[in-house]
Design a protein around this motif. Structure first.
Motif, PDB file in Angstrom:
ATOM      1  N   ARG A  62       0.764  -1.241   0.053  1.00 11.32           N
ATOM      2  CA  ARG A  62       0.233   0.005  -0.057  1.00 11.32           C
ATOM      3  C   ARG A  62       0.910   1.227  -0.016  1.00 11.32           C
ATOM      4  O   ARG A  62       1.947   1.170   0.337  1.00 11.32           O
ATOM      5  N   LEU A  63       0.159   2.133  -0.425  1.00 11.63           N
ATOM      6  CA  LEU A  63       0.792   3.729  -0.435  1.00 11.63           C
ATOM      7  C   LEU A  63       0.294   4.691   0.468  1.00 11.63           C
ATOM      8  O   LEU A  63      -1.054   4.559   0.688  1.00 11.63           O
ATOM      9  N   ILE A  64       1.014   5.140   1.599  1.00 12.75           N
ATOM     10  CA  ILE A  64       0.611   6.123   2.590  1.00 12.75           C
ATOM     11  C   ILE A  64       0.534   7.430   2.231  1.00 12.75           C
ATOM     12  O   ILE A  64       1.778   7.902   1.814  1.00 12.75           O
ATOM     13  N   THR A  65      -0.390   8.248   2.586  1.00 11.21           N
ATOM     14  CA  THR A  65      -0.222   9.605   2.242  1.00 11.21           C
ATOM     15  C   THR A  65       0.433  10.306   3.322  1.00 11.21           C
ATOM     16  O   THR A  65       0.576   9.802   4.539  1.00 11.21           O
ATOM     17  N   ILE A  66       0.786  11.513   3.325  1.00  5.82           N
ATOM     18  CA  ILE A  66       1.416  12.655   4.461  1.00  5.82           C
ATOM     19  C   ILE A  66       0.438  12.720   5.455  1.00  5.82           C
ATOM     20  O   ILE A  66       0.817  12.918   6.569  1.00  5.82           O
ATOM     21  N   ALA A  67      -1.097  12.246   5.346  1.00  8.25           N
ATOM     22  CA  ALA A  67      -1.899  12.380   6.380  1.00  8.25           C
ATOM     23  C   ALA A  67      -2.105  11.009   7.145  1.00  8.25           C
ATOM     24  O   ALA A  67      -3.000  10.965   7.991  1.00  8.25           O
ATOM     25  N   GLY A  68      -1.379  10.393   6.827  1.00  6.67           N
ATOM     26  CA  GLY A  68      -1.304   8.761   7.356  1.00  6.67           C
ATOM     27  C   GLY A  68      -2.452   7.974   6.829  1.00  6.67           C
ATOM     28  O   GLY A  68      -2.746   6.859   7.246  1.00  6.67           O
ATOM     29  N   LYS A  69      -3.235   8.183   5.691  1.00  6.46           N
ATOM     30  CA  LYS A  69      -4.243   7.553   5.177  1.00  6.46           C
ATOM     31  C   LYS A  69      -3.873   6.529   4.069  1.00  6.46           C
ATOM     32  O   LYS A  69      -2.587   6.952   3.388  1.00  6.46           O
ATOM     33  N   VAL A  70      -4.382   5.560   3.719  1.00  2.69           N
ATOM     34  CA  VAL A  70      -3.918   4.710   2.581  1.00  2.69           C
ATOM     35  C   VAL A  70      -4.370   5.336   1.393  1.00  2.69           C
ATOM     36  O   VAL A  70      -5.652   5.595   1.042  1.00  2.69           O
TER      37      VAL A  70
END
Length: 97
Positions: A62-70
């Motif tokens: 998975r790729l994680i955003t800077i907001a900590g979301k998938v």
């Protein structure tokens, strides 16, 4: 047709909001640095590289955003040993509707 400035806008929006990748190895998520990103004429590519230190049964990426979301997730089922690295590609295809 998406113009070059539009492609750059989409690419920059996606890549500037990505923090890291993760792989689910033997039931635990391990963080992976994003190796590189690439813009093509119709896609955004995100590459993760799992070096020889990542070993075990891999069942998810998975790729994680800077907001900590998938942001993106992909199932896999591969046994990885310590003799080779593994390159993982996420490709976001851009298509005008």
């Amino acid at each position: 047709m998406i113009k070059p400035d539009g492609l750059n806008l989409i690419y920059n929006s996606i890549t500037s909001n990505l923090l890291k990748g993760q792989a689910l190895i033997d039931g635990q998520y391990k963080d992976i640095e994003i190796q590189k990103t690439e813009l093509t004429s119709n896609s955004v590519k995100v590459f993760l590289y799992l070096d020889e230190s990542f070993v075990g049964q891999i069942t998810n990426y998975r790729l994680i955003t800077i907001a900590g979301k998938v942001f993106l997730e992909r199932s896999e089922n591969i046994a990885k040993n310590n003799t080779k690295g593994l390159l993982v590609l996420f490709e976001i295809v851009l298509q005008e509707g």
